[in-house]
Scaffold this motif. Structure first.
Motif, PDB file in Angstrom:
ATOM      1  N   SER A  62       0.858  -1.176   0.000  1.00 55.43           N
ATOM      2  CA  SER A  62       0.000   0.000   0.000  1.00 55.43           C
ATOM      3  C   SER A  62       0.899   1.233   0.000  1.00 55.43           C
ATOM      4  O   SER A  62       1.729   1.405   0.904  1.00 55.43           O
ATOM      5  CB  SER A  62      -0.902   0.001   1.233  1.00 55.43           C
ATOM      6  N   SER A  65      -2.157   4.096   2.243  1.00 57.92           N
ATOM      7  CA  SER A  65      -2.923   3.687   3.417  1.00 57.92           C
ATOM      8  C   SER A  65      -2.188   2.630   4.240  1.00 57.92           C
ATOM      9  O   SER A  65      -1.600   1.705   3.688  1.00 57.92           O
ATOM     10  CB  SER A  65      -4.287   3.146   2.983  1.00 57.92           C
ATOM     11  N   ARG A  66      -2.241   2.775   5.524  1.00 55.96           N
ATOM     12  CA  ARG A  66      -1.676   1.767   6.421  1.00 55.96           C
ATOM     13  C   ARG A  66      -2.693   0.692   6.767  1.00 55.96           C
ATOM     14  O   ARG A  66      -2.334  -0.431   7.104  1.00 55.96           O
ATOM     15  CB  ARG A  66      -1.180   2.425   7.715  1.00 55.96           C
ATOM     16  N   VAL A  69      -2.790  -2.902   5.058  1.00 59.32           N
ATOM     17  CA  VAL A  69      -1.679  -3.773   5.448  1.00 59.32           C
ATOM     18  C   VAL A  69      -1.865  -4.266   6.877  1.00 59.32           C
ATOM     19  O   VAL A  69      -1.583  -5.425   7.193  1.00 59.32           O
ATOM     20  CB  VAL A  69      -0.335  -3.036   5.264  1.00 59.32           C
ATOM     21  N   GLU A  70      -2.353  -3.402   7.757  1.00 55.81           N
ATOM     22  CA  GLU A  70      -2.627  -3.829   9.130  1.00 55.81           C
ATOM     23  C   GLU A  70      -3.683  -4.937   9.148  1.00 55.81           C
ATOM     24  O   GLU A  70      -3.547  -5.940   9.867  1.00 55.81           O
ATOM     25  CB  GLU A  70      -3.087  -2.642   9.968  1.00 55.81           C
ATOM     26  N   SER A 102       3.564  -1.392   4.131  1.00 54.19           N
ATOM     27  CA  SER A 102       3.066  -0.027   4.037  1.00 54.19           C
ATOM     28  C   SER A 102       4.239   0.856   3.638  1.00 54.19           C
ATOM     29  O   SER A 102       5.157   1.092   4.435  1.00 54.19           O
ATOM     30  CB  SER A 102       2.486   0.426   5.382  1.00 54.19           C
ATOM     31  N   ASP A 105       5.546   3.777   5.793  1.00 45.91           N
ATOM     32  CA  ASP A 105       6.262   3.476   7.032  1.00 45.91           C
ATOM     33  C   ASP A 105       7.475   2.574   6.832  1.00 45.91           C
ATOM     34  O   ASP A 105       8.349   2.514   7.704  1.00 45.91           O
ATOM     35  CB  ASP A 105       5.313   2.786   8.029  1.00 45.91           C
TER      36      ASP A 105
END
Length: 466
Positions: A62, A65-66, A69-70, A102, A105
């Motif tokens: 991604s 957007s995080r 993936v979370e 992500s 991050d």
């Protein structure tokens, strides 16, 4: 309710991966881990692995957007895709995705994956606007935020093209062959477009890098097709009821699935043909067919639906007058096409009408209406040029263009990378009663349309009728 995991017992009737996920190793990095990828390329790979196993696990990335993936990690990288039509639902548990990143991050983690020799293919579904394509020059849009940032700091990329170039640069330094770049977005000759953008950025950075990519890399063109509505609370609720577990990545889609790919890869690839993909010498006839018949009609009916207060594609198709308009638009589009190998264009149009009318698929007209400045040129305007060149009056395309213009003039929630320009043109158009302000926008309409006074008048007449 407990989340979906690898330990979740599957109810009867739910299709499971036909391979041992514990043995699966990564081979594909996918940029743009959204709904379409999960319901299309991930499903094709899942089916192919069941027929011919190999190291083709997908790492879903991604870029913005995080949350996706979370959710993916929470669910052991599993999710469900449910095909719906009048015959009932068919849920599939997809197991081809084995990792998630992500990019916002974990930039270095992503770059390490791109550099790894294990990664032989990078697929993309990032939407048209994310490529940073200048509609005037056909090269990089230097004002695009991600393009500007990645040219200024190429070793710390943020956008899709920047990640591709930095990943390839690292492979060149390491003496590793390039990965194949497989674009799956609705861009005409999408592989060639992405190749051009990658080489443009690479040349500005290091001409020798660009030469290496040009000589050793591969950018096959593709055509992808499956209607995948954005998930809603209702989607997730239905999936939980079927599955007996919470799947935050669940999707509803139609049974239809199509993937046409040019067979030009830098190294090996999954046996996607065993899952139904079609490998061809050139994808252009199929791509043009889909862009003009499916995507073009979709855009036309989306703007019509928004103007008429109809939330879903199926709602538009339920109005006989509107459904007849869609058929006329498809027929006009079909007249601009050359024969497509293996395709009966009349049967294809009839199948599209049935797909659009599927009462179980809640595909929002608002979703399709987004980013019109990126979609209309290839879906509507290119077909218009061809129609006029063959002596057609292109009335249907004038009407589709008028729906789009009136949508811009009347909507309060315009989502488009050129929104400010379009709103300004909309205000001038509303004041003058003429569409000329739109024809004056740079790089939007082909010059052949800008210079065609008779067709511009047909657009103006259609606006008056609206």
């Amino acid at each position: 309710m407990q989340p979906l995991t690898s330990a979740t017992p599957l109810p009867a009737g739910v299709l499971s991966p036909g391979f041992d996920r514990q043995r699966l190793k990564p081979g594909i990095v996918h940029l743009g881990f959204g709904a379409f990828h999960r319901a299309h390329q991930a499903v094709y790979t899942d089916l192919a692995l069941a027929e011919e196993f190999g190291d083709w696990g997908i790492i879903g990335v991604s870029l913005r957007s995080r949350q996706a993936v979370e959710d993916l990690r929470r669910q052991d990288h599993l999710f469900t895709v449910t095909a719906r039509d009048a015959s009932g639902p068919q849920m599939r548990l997809v197991g081809s995705v084995i990792g998630g990143i992500s990019a916002a991050d974990e930039r270095e983690n992503l770059l390490a994956r791109l550099e790894s020799p294990d990664t032989r293919i990078v697929t993309l579904t990032v939407t048209e606007k994310a490529y940073g394509l200048d509609p005037v020059t056909g090269g990089l849009d230097l004002a695009h935020p991600a393009i500007a940032a990645d040219l200024a700091d190429p070793e710390a990329p943020t956008g899709a093209i920047g990640f591709l170039v930095e990943g390839l640069a690292r492979r060149r330094r390491a003496g590793t062959a390039p990965f194949t770049v497989l674009c799956c977005d609705n861009l005409p000759t999408n592989g060639r477009v992405v190749r051009r953008l990658v080489l443009d950025m690479a040349t500005r950075r290091d001409p020798l890098l660009a030469d290496w990519i040009a000589a050793e890399g591969a950018f096959p063109c593709t055509m992808v097709d499956r209607i995948v509505p954005a998930a809603t609370a209702e989607t997730l609720s239905r999936a939980a009821e079927l599955l007996g577990a919470e799947d935050r990545l669940a999707l509803d889609t139609e049974p239809f699935l199509q993937w046409v790919i040019e067979d030009r890869f830098a190294s090996d690839r999954p046996a996607w043909e065993k899952a139904g993909a079609l490998f061809v010498e050139t994808v252009e006839p199929y791509e043009k067919m889909k862009l003009r018949l499916l995507n073009g009609a979709h855009s036309m009916l989306a703007y019509l639906g928004q103007l008429k207060g109809l939330a879903f594609v199926r709602d538009v198709m339920a109005v006989p007058e509107h459904a007849a308009r869609v058929r006329r638009h498809m027929a006009a589009s079909a007249r601009t096409l050359d024969p497509v190998p293996g395709i009966d264009l009349d049967a294809y149009q009839a199948e599209l009408i049935a797909r659009f009318s599927n009462p179980t698929i809640a595909h929002k007209t608002k979703q399709i209406a987004m980013d019109g400045s990126q979609k209309m040129p290839q879906r509507i305007f290119a077909a218009t040029v061809d129609a006029l060149a063959h002596g057609d009056q292109a009335v249907e395309f004038a009407e589709a263009t008028a729906f789009w213009i009136d949508y811009i003039r009347t909507t309060d929630l315009l989502e488009d990378p050129r929104a400010d320009e379009l709103r300004a043109a909309g205000r001038r158009s509303a004041e003058t009663g003429s569409p000329d302000a739109f024809f004056a926008l740079p790089g939007l309409f082909p010059e052949a349309l800008v210079q065609n006074a008779a067709w511009r008048e047909r657009v103006a007449e259609a606006l008056t009728r609206i």
